[in-house]
Design an enzyme around this catalytic site. Structure first.
Site, PDB file in Angstrom:
ATOM      1  N   HIS A 311      61.626  31.107 -31.836  1.00  0.00           N
ATOM      2  CA  HIS A 311      62.197  30.451 -30.653  1.00  0.00           C
ATOM      3  C   HIS A 311      62.905  31.478 -29.804  1.00  0.00           C
ATOM      4  O   HIS A 311      63.499  32.413 -30.340  1.00  0.00           O
ATOM      5  CB  HIS A 311      63.186  29.351 -31.075  1.00  0.00           C
ATOM      6  CG  HIS A 311      63.463  28.376 -29.990  1.00  0.00           C
ATOM      7  ND1 HIS A 311      64.424  28.587 -29.033  1.00  0.00           N
ATOM      8  CD2 HIS A 311      62.873  27.194 -29.685  1.00  0.00           C
ATOM      9  CE1 HIS A 311      64.425  27.574 -28.194  1.00  0.00           C
ATOM     10  NE2 HIS A 311      63.493  26.722 -28.557  1.00  0.00           N
ATOM     11  N   ASP A 369      58.866  21.889 -33.888  1.00  0.00           N
ATOM     12  CA  ASP A 369      57.454  21.497 -33.905  1.00  0.00           C
ATOM     13  C   ASP A 369      56.787  21.694 -35.257  1.00  0.00           C
ATOM     14  O   ASP A 369      55.657  21.250 -35.463  1.00  0.00           O
ATOM     15  CB  ASP A 369      56.682  22.292 -32.849  1.00  0.00           C
ATOM     16  CG  ASP A 369      57.075  21.864 -31.457  1.00  0.00           C
ATOM     17  OD1 ASP A 369      57.337  20.670 -31.284  1.00  0.00           O
ATOM     18  OD2 ASP A 369      57.146  22.716 -30.558  1.00  0.00           O
TER      19      ASP A 369
HETATM   20  N1  CMC Z   1      54.475  34.266 -35.379  1.00  0.00           N
HETATM   21  C1  CMC Z   1      54.424  35.615 -35.523  1.00  0.00           C
HETATM   22  N2  CMC Z   1      55.165  36.480 -34.798  1.00  0.00           N
HETATM   23  C2  CMC Z   1      56.002  35.942 -33.884  1.00  0.00           C
HETATM   24  C3  CMC Z   1      56.118  34.568 -33.685  1.00  0.00           C
HETATM   25  C4  CMC Z   1      55.314  33.705 -34.478  1.00  0.00           C
HETATM   26  N3  CMC Z   1      55.367  32.369 -34.323  1.00  0.00           N
HETATM   27  N4  CMC Z   1      57.020  34.316 -32.699  1.00  0.00           N
HETATM   28  C5  CMC Z   1      57.465  35.515 -32.305  1.00  0.00           C
HETATM   29  N5  CMC Z   1      56.854  36.506 -33.004  1.00  0.00           N
HETATM   30  C6  CMC Z   1      57.108  37.942 -32.895  1.00  0.00           C
HETATM   31  C7  CMC Z   1      56.426  38.508 -31.649  1.00  0.00           C
HETATM   32  O1  CMC Z   1      55.139  38.994 -31.946  1.00  0.00           O
HETATM   33  C8  CMC Z   1      57.393  39.606 -31.248  1.00  0.00           C
HETATM   34  O2  CMC Z   1      57.133  40.717 -32.064  1.00  0.00           O
HETATM   35  P1  CMC Z   1      57.388  42.195 -31.471  1.00  0.00           P
HETATM   36  O3  CMC Z   1      58.836  42.279 -31.137  1.00  0.00           O
HETATM   37  O4  CMC Z   1      56.992  43.081 -32.608  1.00  0.00           O
HETATM   38  O5  CMC Z   1      56.496  42.314 -30.286  1.00  0.00           O
HETATM   39  C9  CMC Z   1      58.772  39.035 -31.629  1.00  0.00           C
HETATM   40  O6  CMC Z   1      58.509  38.098 -32.689  1.00  0.00           O
HETATM   41  C10 CMC Z   1      59.471  38.332 -30.490  1.00  0.00           C
HETATM   42  O7  CMC Z   1      58.580  37.376 -29.936  1.00  0.00           O
HETATM   43  P2  CMC Z   1      58.478  37.042 -28.393  1.00  0.00           P
HETATM   44  O8  CMC Z   1      57.146  36.435 -28.102  1.00  0.00           O
HETATM   45  O9  CMC Z   1      58.871  38.242 -27.603  1.00  0.00           O
HETATM   46  O10 CMC Z   1      59.612  35.955 -28.288  1.00  0.00           O
HETATM   47  P3  CMC Z   1      59.766  34.869 -27.148  1.00  0.00           P
HETATM   48  O11 CMC Z   1      61.185  34.498 -27.170  1.00  0.00           O
HETATM   49  O12 CMC Z   1      59.184  35.364 -25.867  1.00  0.00           O
HETATM   50  O13 CMC Z   1      58.852  33.673 -27.654  1.00  0.00           O
HETATM   51  C11 CMC Z   1      58.114  31.690 -28.668  1.00  0.00           C
HETATM   52  C12 CMC Z   1      59.324  32.522 -28.241  1.00  0.00           C
HETATM   53  C13 CMC Z   1      58.589  30.300 -29.112  1.00  0.00           C
HETATM   54  C14 CMC Z   1      57.163  31.489 -27.480  1.00  0.00           C
HETATM   55  C15 CMC Z   1      57.390  32.403 -29.827  1.00  0.00           C
HETATM   56  O14 CMC Z   1      58.242  32.523 -30.950  1.00  0.00           O
HETATM   57  C16 CMC Z   1      56.086  31.709 -30.224  1.00  0.00           C
HETATM   58  O15 CMC Z   1      55.046  31.946 -29.608  1.00  0.00           O
HETATM   59  N6  CMC Z   1      56.140  30.796 -31.269  1.00  0.00           N
HETATM   60  C17 CMC Z   1      54.989  30.013 -31.620  1.00  0.00           C
HETATM   61  C18 CMC Z   1      54.870  28.834 -30.670  1.00  0.00           C
HETATM   62  C19 CMC Z   1      55.898  27.769 -30.934  1.00  0.00           C
HETATM   63  O16 CMC Z   1      56.133  27.373 -32.065  1.00  0.00           O
HETATM   64  N7  CMC Z   1      56.508  27.251 -29.832  1.00  0.00           N
HETATM   65  C20 CMC Z   1      57.455  26.146 -29.900  1.00  0.00           C
HETATM   66  C21 CMC Z   1      58.823  26.512 -29.456  1.00  0.00           C
HETATM   67  S1  CMC Z   1      60.049  25.257 -29.857  1.00  0.00           S
HETATM   68  C22 CMC Z   1      59.618  23.840 -28.989  1.00  0.00           C
HETATM   69  C23 CMC Z   1      59.582  24.039 -27.500  1.00  0.00           C
HETATM   70  O17 CMC Z   1      60.407  24.739 -26.927  1.00  0.00           O
HETATM   71  O18 CMC Z   1      58.722  23.427 -26.870  1.00  0.00           O
END
Ligand code: CMC
Length: 434
Positions: A311, A369
């Site tokens: 998140h 989720d």
């Molecule tokens: N699985 C594997 N690696 C992950 C994941 C994951 N689910 N989420 C983040 N990472 C890694 C990502 O690869 C990155 O690694 P690095 O620093 O080495 O490049 C690091 O963690 C930070 O991730 P980010 O994408 O820069 O973080 P963000 O804050 O931009 O993204 C997120 C947040 C929710 C989009 C992301 O964690 C994700 O894609 N999660 C899966 C989708 C998900 O479950 N979304 C629901 C969110 S909660 C309900 C809602 O808000 O609707």
């Protein structure tokens, strides 16, 4: 809007060798913000913050998240207490009005919402224009936007009474529209709302009843659904809420703004994650294959991510996920599917990931989720409806935030700037010379 957020503190920014003073503002709780509204005037520079990781776009009194502690408060009340002690409609009242209702206020609010649950009969024709296999979120985007063509007496955003009327209509009609989208996909007749039922029971009946037989809503299931709605009701300035605020900042009507929010929510990184998480658990298929998927999630060259994990704000267990996990167990027990294989996979996946260095280091925890899909499927909803249910619940958050924005004298049309990296000015050559 109170002025408690103004502060005499100031921050020093050194830009191109010049020191510039910027006011620092404090909220009730949470990090201070550097007020950079005069930065461009003072220095000729913009700030650069793709994804708004360090940018507060508004002041708000509605929802507070402490991502490090895993805290979520609606108007100051912890989500755990609200989901235990109140109903979704009480939470709607709270988010819209700032206080929990007393019983008189609640009765009146419930009556008002109930009176608005039907949609204009002509709205039915919209549905028949869609293919039967249309994703229900596609239907939601179109039909909710179309509400602005039906309710002209609640689209004047400058009239406080019309703003409230639009808010009530949206909260009341969203379950009706969502159920219609579901029924249309099944090829079944639409079921009209029943005013004697509570919000969640009415929604379930509109989704699952048939004209040819009686349908009794199980109160334990409808209470669980009501709790799921509470968990999803608001989440401060997330992507879809910011979309609603941005759309609304131009003066667009609230129905159109909420349609924009629904479009944003549909994405798999946001509300679409509940659907994606369940699909992922099905794809994994057995506990033995979990290590393979954990490895894929950690592989930089593989775009796969563990859906329902991670998140932007929570760097601790998502408090909604805790309540969701408990609700999930309750529902599976009730339905007699304690041994649901997907739950086993989910729990083992969570256990392994929470011990894995990659997830520990990056502070990736299950989010709301992760368990919601399993629960919703056990209740009887198909995967394509999961994000629709999220939209039904989040409508109150969108509308409360939209109202707050309209009523905040500090808000102006949202208009981000950019760092231009295209060509410098150049001349157009006639076609034959190119
Ligand atoms: N699985 C594997 N690696 C992950 C994941 C994951 N689910 N989420 C983040 N990472 C890694 C990502 O690869 C990155 O690694 P690095 O620093 O080495 O490049 C690091 O963690 C930070 O991730 P980010 O994408 O820069 O973080 P963000 O804050 O931009 O993204 C997120 C947040 C929710 C989009 C992301 O964690 C994700 O894609 N999660 C899966 C989708 C998900 O479950 N979304 C629901 C969110 S909660 C309900 C809602 O808000 O609707």
């Amino acid at each position: 809007m109170s002025t408690q957020d103004t502060s005499a503190k100031a921050g020093q920014l050194a830009i191109n060798g010049e020191n510039t003073q910027m006011p620092v503002r404090s909220g009730t709780i949470g990090p201070d913000v550097v007020d950079i509204t005069s930065l461009y005037k003072a220095t000729g520079c913009f700030t650069y913050d793709p994804g708004f990781t360090s940018t507060a776009n508004c002041r708000s009194k509605i929802t507070y998240i402490d991502g490090d502690k895993g805290t979520l408060l609606y108007r100051g009340y912890p989500i755990e207490q609200l989901s235990e002690k109140s109903s979704f409609l009480e939470v709607c009242y709270l988010l819209l009005n700032g206080e929990l209702p007393n019983s008189g206020q609640f009765d009146q609010f419930e009556r008002t919402i109930t009176n608005h649950t039907m949609v204009h009969e002509q709205m039915m024709r919209f549905f028949t224009g869609y293919r039967r296999d249309a994703h229900p979120m596609a239907i939601m985007v179109g039909t909710v936007g179309a509400l602005s063509a039906f309710y002209h007496d609640s689209t004047d955003i400058n009239d406080p009474a019309q703003r409230i009327l639009a808010s009530h209509r949206m909260i009341a009609k969203m379950p009706t529209i969502a159920a219609m989208a579901f029924k249309y996909s099944l090829g079944q007749p639409f079921i009209y709302p029943r005013n004697e039922l509570d919000y969640a029971s009415n929604f379930m009946r509109m989704c699952f009843a048939l004209p040819c037989e009686d349908y009794r809503v199980d109160p334990i299931v409808s209470r669980a659904l009501d709790r799921i709605f509470i968990l999803h009701a608001d989440h401060e300035q997330n992507a879809s809420t910011s979309t609603v605020r941005l759309a609304g900042s131009s003066g667009a009507n609230p129905f159109a703004c909420v349609a924009a929010g629904i479009a944003c929510l549909w994405g798999p990184a946001h509300g679409g994650a509940n659907e994606a998480a369940l699909n992922m658990l099905e794809e994994i298929g057995s506990v033995e294959r979990i290590p393979e998927y954990i490895a894929k999630a950690k592989d930089k060259d593989d775009p796969f991510r563990l859906m329902g994990f991670g998140h932007r704000v929570y760097k601790n267990y998502d408090p909604r996920a805790r309540v969701m996990q408990k609700t999930c167990h309750e529902i599976l027990d009730l339905m007699g599917v304690k041994d649901e294989p997907l739950l086993k996979i989910a729990m083992e996946l969570e256990r392994i990931a929470l011990q894995d260095e990659y997830f520990v280091e990056k502070r990736l925890y299950p989010n709301v989720d992760f368990y919601s899909g399993i629960t919703l499927r056990a209740i009887g909803f198909p995967v394509a409806m999961f994000t629709v249910l999220f939209a039904v619940a989040r409508t109150v958050g969108w509308i409360a935030q939209w109202k707050e924005m309209i009523e905040d004298p500090e808000q102006r049309i949202g208009r981000p700037r950019q760092l231009y990296i295209g060509d410098d000015k150049r001349d157009v050559l006639p076609l034959e010379q190119r």
